[in-house]
Design a protein around this motif. Structure first.
Motif, PDB file in Angstrom:
ATOM      1  N   VAL A  66       0.803  -1.255  -0.125  1.00  0.00           N
ATOM      2  CA  VAL A  66      -0.196  -0.071  -0.012  1.00  0.00           C
ATOM      3  C   VAL A  66       0.916   1.011   0.132  1.00  0.00           C
ATOM      4  CG1 VAL A  66      -1.979  -1.005   1.364  1.00  0.00           C
ATOM      5  CG2 VAL A  66      -0.104   0.010   2.555  1.00  0.00           C
ATOM      6  N   SER A  67      -0.068   2.625  -0.052  1.00  0.00           N
ATOM      7  CA  SER A  67       1.101   3.581  -0.098  1.00  0.00           C
ATOM      8  C   SER A  67       1.554   3.901   1.222  1.00  0.00           C
ATOM      9  CB  SER A  67       0.086   4.895  -0.386  1.00  0.00           C
ATOM     10  OG  SER A  67      -0.771   4.870   0.713  1.00  0.00           O
ATOM     11  N   GLY A  68       2.556   4.955   1.411  1.00  0.00           N
ATOM     12  CA  GLY A  68       3.185   5.334   2.459  1.00  0.00           C
ATOM     13  C   GLY A  68       2.141   5.747   3.595  1.00  0.00           C
ATOM     14  N   ALA A  69       1.084   6.618   3.064  1.00  0.00           N
ATOM     15  CA  ALA A  69      -0.002   7.233   3.994  1.00  0.00           C
ATOM     16  C   ALA A  69      -0.678   6.068   4.531  1.00  0.00           C
ATOM     17  CB  ALA A  69      -0.601   8.042   3.136  1.00  0.00           C
ATOM     18  N   GLU A  70      -1.176   5.057   3.690  1.00  0.00           N
ATOM     19  CA  GLU A  70      -1.983   3.951   4.106  1.00  0.00           C
ATOM     20  C   GLU A  70      -1.078   3.165   5.108  1.00  0.00           C
ATOM     21  OE1 GLU A  70      -5.016   1.142   4.624  1.00  0.00           O
ATOM     22  OE2 GLU A  70      -4.897   3.198   4.000  1.00  0.00           O
ATOM     23  N   LEU A  71       0.096   2.775   4.793  1.00  0.00           N
ATOM     24  CA  LEU A  71       0.849   2.065   5.443  1.00  0.00           C
ATOM     25  C   LEU A  71       0.970   2.720   6.989  1.00  0.00           C
ATOM     26  CD1 LEU A  71       2.488  -0.679   5.515  1.00  0.00           C
ATOM     27  CD2 LEU A  71       4.668   1.036   5.026  1.00  0.00           C
ATOM     28  N   ALA A  72       1.392   4.192   6.956  1.00  0.00           N
ATOM     29  CA  ALA A  72       1.164   4.625   8.299  1.00  0.00           C
ATOM     30  C   ALA A  72       0.081   4.755   9.141  1.00  0.00           C
ATOM     31  CB  ALA A  72       1.424   6.115   8.167  1.00  0.00           C
ATOM     32  N   ARG A  73      -1.021   4.684   8.248  1.00  0.00           N
ATOM     33  CA  ARG A  73      -2.514   4.510   9.052  1.00  0.00           C
ATOM     34  C   ARG A  73      -2.704   3.084   9.692  1.00  0.00           C
ATOM     35  NH1 ARG A  73      -6.900   2.632   8.537  1.00  0.00           N
ATOM     36  NH2 ARG A  73      -6.533   1.468   6.565  1.00  0.00           N
ATOM     37  N   GLN A  74      -2.238   2.091   8.846  1.00  0.00           N
ATOM     38  CA  GLN A  74      -2.347   0.854   9.306  1.00  0.00           C
ATOM     39  C   GLN A  74      -1.474   0.706  10.578  1.00  0.00           C
ATOM     40  OE1 GLN A  74      -1.152  -1.996   6.367  1.00  0.00           O
ATOM     41  NE2 GLN A  74      -2.957  -1.701   5.066  1.00  0.00           N
ATOM     42  N   ARG A  75      -0.439   1.260  10.561  1.00  0.00           N
ATOM     43  CA  ARG A  75       0.417   0.934  11.905  1.00  0.00           C
ATOM     44  C   ARG A  75      -0.154   1.799  13.007  1.00  0.00           C
ATOM     45  NH1 ARG A  75       6.966   2.033  11.832  1.00  0.00           N
ATOM     46  NH2 ARG A  75       7.350   1.311  13.813  1.00  0.00           N
ATOM     47  N   LEU A  76      -0.641   2.777  12.857  1.00  0.00           N
ATOM     48  CA  LEU A  76      -1.356   3.238  13.916  1.00  0.00           C
ATOM     49  C   LEU A  76      -2.377   2.531  14.773  1.00  0.00           C
ATOM     50  CD1 LEU A  76      -1.336   7.112  12.980  1.00  0.00           C
ATOM     51  CD2 LEU A  76      -0.161   6.140  14.713  1.00  0.00           C
ATOM     52  N   VAL A  77      -3.175   2.117  13.673  1.00  0.00           N
ATOM     53  CA  VAL A  77      -4.160   1.128  14.254  1.00  0.00           C
ATOM     54  C   VAL A  77      -3.623   0.113  14.946  1.00  0.00           C
ATOM     55  CG1 VAL A  77      -6.368  -0.145  13.427  1.00  0.00           C
ATOM     56  CG2 VAL A  77      -5.744   2.062  12.410  1.00  0.00           C
ATOM     57  N   VAL A  78      -2.839  -0.884  14.459  1.00  0.00           N
ATOM     58  CA  VAL A  78      -2.265  -2.040  14.968  1.00  0.00           C
ATOM     59  C   VAL A  78      -1.705  -1.528  16.207  1.00  0.00           C
ATOM     60  CG1 VAL A  78      -0.952  -3.989  14.485  1.00  0.00           C
ATOM     61  CG2 VAL A  78      -2.218  -3.098  12.594  1.00  0.00           C
ATOM     62  N   GLU A  79      -0.686  -0.698  16.125  1.00  0.00           N
ATOM     63  CA  GLU A  79       0.020  -0.107  17.461  1.00  0.00           C
ATOM     64  C   GLU A  79      -0.995  -0.005  18.572  1.00  0.00           C
ATOM     65  OE1 GLU A  79       2.792   2.713  16.217  1.00  0.00           O
ATOM     66  OE2 GLU A  79       4.268   1.484  15.813  1.00  0.00           O
ATOM     67  N   ALA A  80      -2.138   0.712  18.304  1.00  0.00           N
ATOM     68  CA  ALA A  80      -3.260   1.001  19.157  1.00  0.00           C
ATOM     69  C   ALA A  80      -3.685  -0.302  19.689  1.00  0.00           C
ATOM     70  CB  ALA A  80      -4.274   1.963  18.677  1.00  0.00           C
ATOM     71  N   PHE A  81      -3.889  -1.331  18.849  1.00  0.00           N
ATOM     72  CA  PHE A  81      -4.567  -2.637  19.326  1.00  0.00           C
ATOM     73  C   PHE A  81      -3.633  -3.280  20.318  1.00  0.00           C
ATOM     74  CE2 PHE A  81      -4.704  -7.215  18.108  1.00  0.00           C
ATOM     75  CZ  PHE A  81      -5.810  -7.630  18.724  1.00  0.00           C
ATOM     76  N   LEU A  82      -2.527  -3.293  19.936  1.00  0.00           N
ATOM     77  CA  LEU A  82      -1.325  -3.920  20.604  1.00  0.00           C
ATOM     78  C   LEU A  82      -1.223  -3.281  22.013  1.00  0.00           C
ATOM     79  CD1 LEU A  82       0.667  -6.530  20.545  1.00  0.00           C
ATOM     80  CD2 LEU A  82       2.329  -4.853  19.643  1.00  0.00           C
ATOM     81  N   ALA A  83      -1.092  -2.108  21.922  1.00  0.00           N
ATOM     82  CA  ALA A  83      -0.999  -1.270  23.341  1.00  0.00           C
ATOM     83  C   ALA A  83      -2.234  -1.719  24.187  1.00  0.00           C
ATOM     84  CB  ALA A  83      -0.817   0.210  23.157  1.00  0.00           C
ATOM     85  N   ALA A  84      -3.250  -1.603  23.580  1.00  0.00           N
ATOM     86  CA  ALA A  84      -4.550  -1.875  24.199  1.00  0.00           C
ATOM     87  C   ALA A  84      -4.496  -3.239  24.832  1.00  0.00           C
ATOM     88  CB  ALA A  84      -5.732  -1.723  23.477  1.00  0.00           C
ATOM     89  N   VAL A  85      -4.017  -4.114  24.045  1.00  0.00           N
ATOM     90  CA  VAL A  85      -4.092  -5.839  24.541  1.00  0.00           C
ATOM     91  C   VAL A  85      -2.882  -5.755  25.763  1.00  0.00           C
ATOM     92  CG1 VAL A  85      -3.316  -8.048  24.011  1.00  0.00           C
ATOM     93  CG2 VAL A  85      -4.785  -6.595  22.219  1.00  0.00           C
TER      94      VAL A  85
END
Length: 198
Positions: A66-85
């Motif tokens: 995916v594009s750099g912007a989409e990759l950054a968006r995915q990363r924020l979501v996944v990192e938020a998930f991992l932090a919550a877990v």
């Protein structure tokens, strides 16, 4: 300890390189050893040693799908998930899951009697406890070109989560623990802190 200083994700990706690729990459990119000194170590010509390091570098960096912007968006979501877990915060997990989120898993990733598929954010959040046991050795990585999570005790991949996102939420993820399936995943480092040579 190397696992702490380099990150488990890096060690997992490094472990997937061929022996000569790994040596050429580590000596050149991590220790700045010149290629004319690396070539005899890997029993290759100067040009072939450079090629080994270049190929290894490409594998370590990966190729986002995916594009750099989409990759950054995915990363924020996944990192938020991992932090919550990691925090054991079910409300925060629910905040990052889409209401109709789906958790899938291969049989190797499940304890006896657990369903292969769970639907709905509340049910998925309750299932997090199964993954949560491994959260301290989990890291965000690039899996098949998208942001995912690798669980890698001692730098050895044991579990991967491929994650689907939309509109700042996780719509689904799959737990993969089958060794054959893990071996087929294309993993790469997703960490700007690791500086790789050119």
């Amino acid at each position: 300890m190397l696992a702490d200083s380099m990150g488990r994700a890096f060690l997992v990706v490094l472990d997937r390189l061929g022996p000569a690729e790994r040596v050429a990459f580590v000596l050149h990119d991590m220790f700045a050893v010149p290629f004319d000194e690396i070539a005899p170590v890997v029993d290759r010509s100067l040009a072939a040693a450079k090629q080994l390091a270049s190929r290894a570098r490409s594998k370590v960096r990966g190729a986002p799908a995916v594009s750099g912007a989409e990759l950054a968006r995915q990363r924020l979501v996944v990192e938020a998930f991992l932090a919550a877990v990691r925090a054991g915060d079910i409300d925060a997990v629910l905040a990052v899951l889409a209401p109709d989120a789906v958790r899938r898993a291969d049989r190797a990733a499940l304890r006896e009697g657990r369903p292969v598929e769970v639907r709905g954010a509340r049910f998925v959040a309750e299932e997090i406890a199964v993954f949560g046991r491994n959260v301290r050795v989990a890291e965000v990585v690039l899996i098949d070109g998208a942001v995912g999570i690798a669980v890698a005790p001692y730098g050895r991949l044991r579990l991967a989560l491929t994650v689907e996102t939309a509109r700042e939420r996780i719509t689904g993820y799959e737990l993969i623990a089958d060794p054959n399936r893990l071996q087929q995943l294309d993993l790469a480092v997703l960490d700007e802190a690791i500086t790789l040579g050119g």
